[in-house]
Design a protein around this motif. Structure first.
Motif, PDB file in Angstrom:
ATOM      1  N   GLN A  44       0.844  -1.190   0.000  1.00 56.74           N
ATOM      2  CA  GLN A  44       0.000   0.000   0.000  1.00 56.74           C
ATOM      3  C   GLN A  44       0.882   1.245   0.000  1.00 56.74           C
ATOM      4  OE1 GLN A  44      -3.401  -0.220  -0.161  1.00 56.74           O
ATOM      5  NE2 GLN A  44      -2.988  -2.410  -0.386  1.00 56.74           N
ATOM      6  N   PRO A  45       0.356   2.376  -0.459  1.00 60.47           N
ATOM      7  CA  PRO A  45       1.133   3.622  -0.374  1.00 60.47           C
ATOM      8  C   PRO A  45       1.586   3.864   1.067  1.00 60.47           C
ATOM      9  CG  PRO A  45      -0.794   3.940  -1.746  1.00 60.47           C
ATOM     10  CD  PRO A  45      -0.937   2.580  -1.127  1.00 60.47           C
ATOM     11  N   GLY A  46       2.835   4.227   1.218  1.00 63.51           N
ATOM     12  CA  GLY A  46       3.382   4.488   2.535  1.00 63.51           C
ATOM     13  C   GLY A  46       3.996   3.271   3.200  1.00 63.51           C
ATOM     14  N   ALA A  47       3.944   2.112   2.554  1.00 61.54           N
ATOM     15  CA  ALA A  47       4.469   0.884   3.163  1.00 61.54           C
ATOM     16  C   ALA A  47       5.992   0.914   3.248  1.00 61.54           C
ATOM     17  CB  ALA A  47       4.022  -0.335   2.360  1.00 61.54           C
ATOM     18  N   ALA A  48       6.489   0.230   4.271  1.00 58.23           N
ATOM     19  CA  ALA A  48       7.938   0.012   4.425  1.00 58.23           C
ATOM     20  C   ALA A  48       8.206  -1.425   4.012  1.00 58.23           C
ATOM     21  CB  ALA A  48       8.357   0.232   5.874  1.00 58.23           C
ATOM     22  N   VAL A  49       9.085  -1.613   3.026  1.00 56.24           N
ATOM     23  CA  VAL A  49       9.349  -2.946   2.490  1.00 56.24           C
ATOM     24  C   VAL A  49      10.834  -3.256   2.545  1.00 56.24           C
ATOM     25  CG1 VAL A  49       9.408  -2.091   0.108  1.00 56.24           C
ATOM     26  CG2 VAL A  49       8.987  -4.505   0.529  1.00 56.24           C
ATOM     27  N   LEU A  50      11.145  -4.498   2.919  1.00 56.37           N
ATOM     28  CA  LEU A  50      12.526  -4.974   2.978  1.00 56.37           C
ATOM     29  C   LEU A  50      12.765  -5.930   1.823  1.00 56.37           C
ATOM     30  CD1 LEU A  50      15.291  -5.436   4.371  1.00 56.37           C
ATOM     31  CD2 LEU A  50      14.170  -7.202   5.760  1.00 56.37           C
TER      32      LEU A  50
ATOM     33  N   PRO B 125      19.627  -7.349  10.663  1.00 58.49           N
ATOM     34  CA  PRO B 125      19.884  -6.344  11.709  1.00 58.49           C
ATOM     35  C   PRO B 125      18.718  -5.381  11.938  1.00 58.49           C
ATOM     36  CG  PRO B 125      20.869  -5.621   9.663  1.00 58.49           C
ATOM     37  CD  PRO B 125      20.237  -6.965   9.379  1.00 58.49           C
ATOM     38  N   PHE B 126      17.501  -5.920  11.969  1.00 55.48           N
ATOM     39  CA  PHE B 126      16.320  -5.082  12.102  1.00 55.48           C
ATOM     40  C   PHE B 126      15.442  -5.588  13.237  1.00 55.48           C
ATOM     41  CE2 PHE B 126      17.346  -5.434   7.504  1.00 55.48           C
ATOM     42  CZ  PHE B 126      17.866  -4.157   7.331  1.00 55.48           C
ATOM     43  N   ASP B 127      14.682  -4.679  13.836  1.00 60.13           N
ATOM     44  CA  ASP B 127      13.747  -5.054  14.894  1.00 60.13           C
ATOM     45  C   ASP B 127      12.586  -5.855  14.322  1.00 60.13           C
ATOM     46  OD1 ASP B 127      15.249  -3.690  16.794  1.00 60.13           O
ATOM     47  OD2 ASP B 127      14.106  -1.824  16.539  1.00 60.13           O
ATOM     48  N   ASP B 128      11.926  -6.626  15.174  1.00 60.56           N
ATOM     49  CA  ASP B 128      10.714  -7.337  14.770  1.00 60.56           C
ATOM     50  C   ASP B 128       9.687  -6.326  14.276  1.00 60.56           C
ATOM     51  OD1 ASP B 128      12.003  -9.520  15.770  1.00 60.56           O
ATOM     52  OD2 ASP B 128      10.543  -9.971  17.329  1.00 60.56           O
ATOM     53  N   ALA B 129       8.925  -6.729  13.267  1.00 65.83           N
ATOM     54  CA  ALA B 129       7.845  -5.906  12.717  1.00 65.83           C
ATOM     55  C   ALA B 129       8.316  -4.526  12.268  1.00 65.83           C
ATOM     56  CB  ALA B 129       6.702  -5.785  13.724  1.00 65.83           C
ATOM     57  N   ALA B 130       9.568  -4.440  11.821  1.00 63.34           N
ATOM     58  CA  ALA B 130      10.096  -3.155  11.336  1.00 63.34           C
ATOM     59  C   ALA B 130       9.562  -2.816   9.947  1.00 63.34           C
ATOM     60  CB  ALA B 130      11.624  -3.193  11.313  1.00 63.34           C
ATOM     61  N   PHE B 131       9.002  -3.817   9.246  1.00 60.71           N
ATOM     62  CA  PHE B 131       8.554  -3.615   7.869  1.00 60.71           C
ATOM     63  C   PHE B 131       7.130  -4.136   7.706  1.00 60.71           C
ATOM     64  CE2 PHE B 131      13.120  -4.236   7.962  1.00 60.71           C
ATOM     65  CZ  PHE B 131      13.558  -3.070   7.352  1.00 60.71           C
ATOM     66  N   ASP B 132       6.443  -3.561   6.736  1.00 58.65           N
ATOM     67  CA  ASP B 132       5.107  -4.041   6.404  1.00 58.65           C
ATOM     68  C   ASP B 132       5.177  -5.293   5.547  1.00 58.65           C
ATOM     69  OD1 ASP B 132       3.598  -1.835   7.619  1.00 58.65           O
ATOM     70  OD2 ASP B 132       4.580  -0.622   6.077  1.00 58.65           O
ATOM     71  N   ALA B 133       6.273  -5.445   4.815  1.00 58.79           N
ATOM     72  CA  ALA B 133       6.432  -6.588   3.919  1.00 58.79           C
ATOM     73  C   ALA B 133       7.909  -6.857   3.691  1.00 58.79           C
ATOM     74  CB  ALA B 133       5.746  -6.307   2.583  1.00 58.79           C
ATOM     75  N   THR B 134       8.217  -8.125   3.424  1.00 63.84           N
ATOM     76  CA  THR B 134       9.586  -8.553   3.146  1.00 63.84           C
ATOM     77  C   THR B 134       9.569  -9.455   1.924  1.00 63.84           C
ATOM     78  OG1 THR B 134      10.191  -8.472   5.480  1.00 63.84           O
ATOM     79  CG2 THR B 134      11.576  -9.826   4.071  1.00 63.84           C
ATOM     80  N   ARG B 135      10.582  -9.305   1.070  1.00 62.36           N
ATOM     81  CA  ARG B 135      10.683 -10.174  -0.101  1.00 62.36           C
ATOM     82  C   ARG B 135      12.118 -10.664  -0.252  1.00 62.36           C
ATOM     83  NH1 ARG B 135      12.891  -8.735  -4.869  1.00 62.36           N
ATOM     84  NH2 ARG B 135      11.417 -10.020  -6.011  1.00 62.36           N
ATOM     85  N   ALA B 136      12.256 -11.802  -0.908  1.00 64.09           N
ATOM     86  CA  ALA B 136      13.554 -12.349  -1.278  1.00 64.09           C
ATOM     87  C   ALA B 136      13.344 -13.134  -2.560  1.00 64.09           C
ATOM     88  CB  ALA B 136      14.102 -13.254  -0.188  1.00 64.09           C
ATOM     89  N   ASP B 137      14.241 -12.989  -3.489  1.00 60.62           N
ATOM     90  CA  ASP B 137      14.108 -13.650  -4.788  1.00 60.62           C
ATOM     91  C   ASP B 137      15.412 -14.367  -5.100  1.00 60.62           C
ATOM     92  OD1 ASP B 137      13.601 -14.382  -7.422  1.00 60.62           O
ATOM     93  OD2 ASP B 137      12.637 -12.484  -7.924  1.00 60.62           O
ATOM     94  N   ARG B 138      15.367 -15.698  -5.079  1.00 57.73           N
ATOM     95  CA  ARG B 138      16.544 -16.531  -5.349  1.00 57.73           C
ATOM     96  C   ARG B 138      17.711 -16.198  -4.428  1.00 57.73           C
ATOM     97  NH1 ARG B 138      13.488 -15.480  -9.225  1.00 57.73           N
ATOM     98  NH2 ARG B 138      12.598 -17.158 -10.410  1.00 57.73           N
ATOM     99  N   VAL B 139      17.405 -16.195  -3.153  1.00 57.26           N
ATOM    100  CA  VAL B 139      18.400 -15.901  -2.121  1.00 57.26           C
ATOM    101  C   VAL B 139      18.689 -17.150  -1.293  1.00 57.26           C
ATOM    102  CG1 VAL B 139      18.837 -14.551  -0.025  1.00 57.26           C
ATOM    103  CG2 VAL B 139      17.731 -13.474  -1.993  1.00 57.26           C
TER     104      VAL B 139
END
Length: 199
Positions: free
Chosen positions: A53-59, A117-131
């Motif tokens: 969503q607009p304003g989301a923090a994503v890792l 190196p991030f706190d729990d729930a620091a992001f609205d969403a997390t992604r990884a692609d072929r990691v």
């Protein structure tokens, strides 16, 4: 689709485990660019799964040279924030250069996906692609990525070009995190398009 004539980097796919040790990191960057162009629809559909969503923090774990930052920025808008983490200094340097060139705001960290190196729930969403396929402890990375996250998206390829042992390693890691048998994990992941369905 990825052009089969796209040349592999000199150390092959396995070299992505340590791009900074490669004689020519630029070859890996060129391969990643070709990869993104060839698989753009699949990459875009994976990002859609995050329901940003607009304003989301994503890792973006294993962000490489920031290939998907523009796609993430288009979904999170000016109020959103992109954080990228990668183990390769060379790829992060290229990501910084491209972000500056395209006026993209992103915070970049050199680090280990198995110890975020991030706190729990620091992001609205997390992604990884072929990691996960390049990690010694993919289960540890998955556990790190799901710490308090609302949405998580990852893709791992387990067909032809990738060793089936690596595919099993990733599946076992997913099963550990889900607390189920690997066959059950495969069915669950396949049902949402995150694992290839085998005939």
């Amino acid at each position: 689709m990825l052009d089969p004539r796209t040349p592999l980097p000199p150390s092959g796919i396995a070299g992505f485990a340590d791009v900074d040790a490669a004689a020519d990191p630029a070859a890996y960057i060129a391969f990643l660019d070709a990869f993104q162009r060839g698989l753009a629809p699949m990459i875009g559909s994976g990002i859609d799964l995050l329901r940003l969503q607009p304003g989301a923090a994503v890792l973006d774990v294993g962000c490489g040279h920031g290939a998907v930052f523009e796609l993430l920025a288009a979904r999170t808008g000016a109020a959103g924030h992109i954080t990228g983490l990668d183990s390769s200094r060379a790829l992060l340097d290229e990501a910084r250069r491209r972000c500056a060139q395209r006026s993209l705001r992103a915070t970049l960290h050199e680090g280990d996906a198995q110890r975020l190196p991030f706190d729990d729930a620091a992001f609205d969403a997390t992604r990884a692609d072929r990691v996960l396929i390049f990690l010694h402890e993919p289960g540890a990375a998955l556990r790190e990525m799901v710490r308090g996250e609302d949405e998580i998206e990852f893709r791992e390829s387990v067909r032809k070009a990738w060793d089936s042992i690596t595919g099993r390693k990733t599946l076992v890691a997913c099963a550990e995190v889900l607390g189920v048998h690997p066959k059950t994990a495969r069915k669950r992941l396949a049902s949402i398009g995150l694992w290839p369905v085998r005939a």
